[in-house]
Motif scaffolding. Structure first.
Motif, short mmCIF file in Angstrom:
data_model
loop_
_atom_site.label_atom_id
_atom_site.label_comp_id
_atom_site.label_asym_id
_atom_site.label_seq_id
_atom_site.Cartn_x
_atom_site.Cartn_y
_atom_site.Cartn_z
N ASP A 285 0.86 -4.19 -5.15
CA ASP A 285 1.51 -4.63 -6.39
C ASP A 285 2.79 -3.85 -6.69
N GLY A 286 3.13 -2.89 -5.83
CA GLY A 286 4.38 -2.16 -6.00
C GLY A 286 4.30 -0.91 -6.85
N ASN A 287 3.08 -0.41 -7.10
CA ASN A 287 2.94 0.81 -7.87
C ASN A 287 3.42 2.03 -7.08
N THR A 288 4.06 2.95 -7.77
CA THR A 288 4.45 4.21 -7.16
C THR A 288 3.21 5.10 -7.10
N MET A 289 2.89 5.60 -5.91
CA MET A 289 1.65 6.34 -5.73
C MET A 289 1.87 7.55 -4.82
N VAL A 290 1.23 8.66 -5.18
CA VAL A 290 1.20 9.84 -4.32
C VAL A 290 -0.28 10.13 -4.07
N ILE A 291 -0.68 10.11 -2.81
CA ILE A 291 -2.09 10.15 -2.46
C ILE A 291 -2.37 11.32 -1.52
N VAL A 292 -3.39 12.10 -1.87
CA VAL A 292 -3.92 13.12 -0.96
C VAL A 292 -5.23 12.58 -0.41
N THR A 293 -5.35 12.50 0.90
CA THR A 293 -6.57 11.95 1.49
C THR A 293 -6.78 12.51 2.89
#
Length: 248
Positions: free
Chosen positions: A189-197
């Protein structure tokens, strides 16, 4: 040309003499999904907490749309509304219903009416597949359901960027997929995301950019397909080989 949303310049973070980051810089663009990977203890979660001033920094600057995020600033509550965060441990209020967990912050912080807050909460619960759990309490939900509620709660504040800190680490394997699917939809959907995984297959599928961190420094960053098929550094190759070995 991409427009910068979060800018981290010359970040320094230390606990006494233990320096986590020193002169660390990174830019997150609007609509971008950046996945941070690296060995345990390299500072990934600490970095996320620095982004919304849950951790005090000792140097450098973090800005969102050009505005400085200062944990001691008078507008810090307003700034935190712009940065949603989902934790590994859910952080739901156990004595409140799921619906109340979602409506509390919009009503208290943003002064949204109860009717409007509940309407938006139900919309988001529907989005994460849990509209039938609105009257339930956290103890009545599985780990995967709690994490999906936590994601919906963060979205209720309509943040400009979402931070995800190892959100599947505490889940049983069969519950991981339901949470990752929600995150994939948010990315689409175009959300800005920063992910630690540590979910490497998920990282490869969701990321616009992989940032590999070790020792408080960026060892390598770039396109996920390039990173996973042809890493440029020996350290990244070693790291990825560990995950290949674990899957066998």
């Amino acid at each position: 040309m991409s427009e910068a949303l979060l800018e981290i310049k010359n970040l320094k973070k230390a606990y006494g003499d233990n320096v986590i980051f020193d002169d660390f810089s990174l830019t997150i663009n609007k609509g971008e999904v950046v996945v941070l990977i690296g060995p345990s203890g390299c500072g990934k979660s600490t970095f996320l907490r620095c982004l919304n001033a849950l951790e005090e920094i000792q140097g450098g600057e973090i800005t969102i749309d050009g505005e400085i995020i200062d944990g001691k600033g008078k507008n810090i509550a307003e700034m935190r509304q712009r940065i949603g965060m989902v934790f590994q441990s859910y952080e739901l209020f156990p004595h409140r219903t799921i619906l109340h967990n979602l409506t509390l912050a919009p009503m208290k912080v943003q002064k949204v009416s109860k009717a409007e807050a509940e309407k938006e909460a139900m919309r988001l619960l529907e989005r994460v597949g849990l509209s039938d759990k609105a009257a339930s309490y956290p103890r009545q939900l599985s780990g995967g359901q709690k994490q999906r509620v936590a994601i919906a709660r963060a979205l209720c504040m309509h943040p400009e960027v979402m931070l995800f800190d190892e959100v599947t680490a505490a889940l049983d394997p069969e519950m991981v997929r339901e949470v990752l699917d929600i995150m994939l939809n948010l990315a689409a959907d175009g959300n800005t995301m920063v992910i630690v995984t540590h979910e490497m297959q998920f990282a490869r599928a969701v990321a616009d950019r992989i940032v590999f961190i070790e020792g408080g420094k960026i060892i390598e960053e770039g396109d996920p397909e390039e990173f996973f098929t042809n890493p440029k550094t020996e350290r990244a190759r070693q790291f990825l080989h560990t995950f290949e070995f674990e899957r066998r």
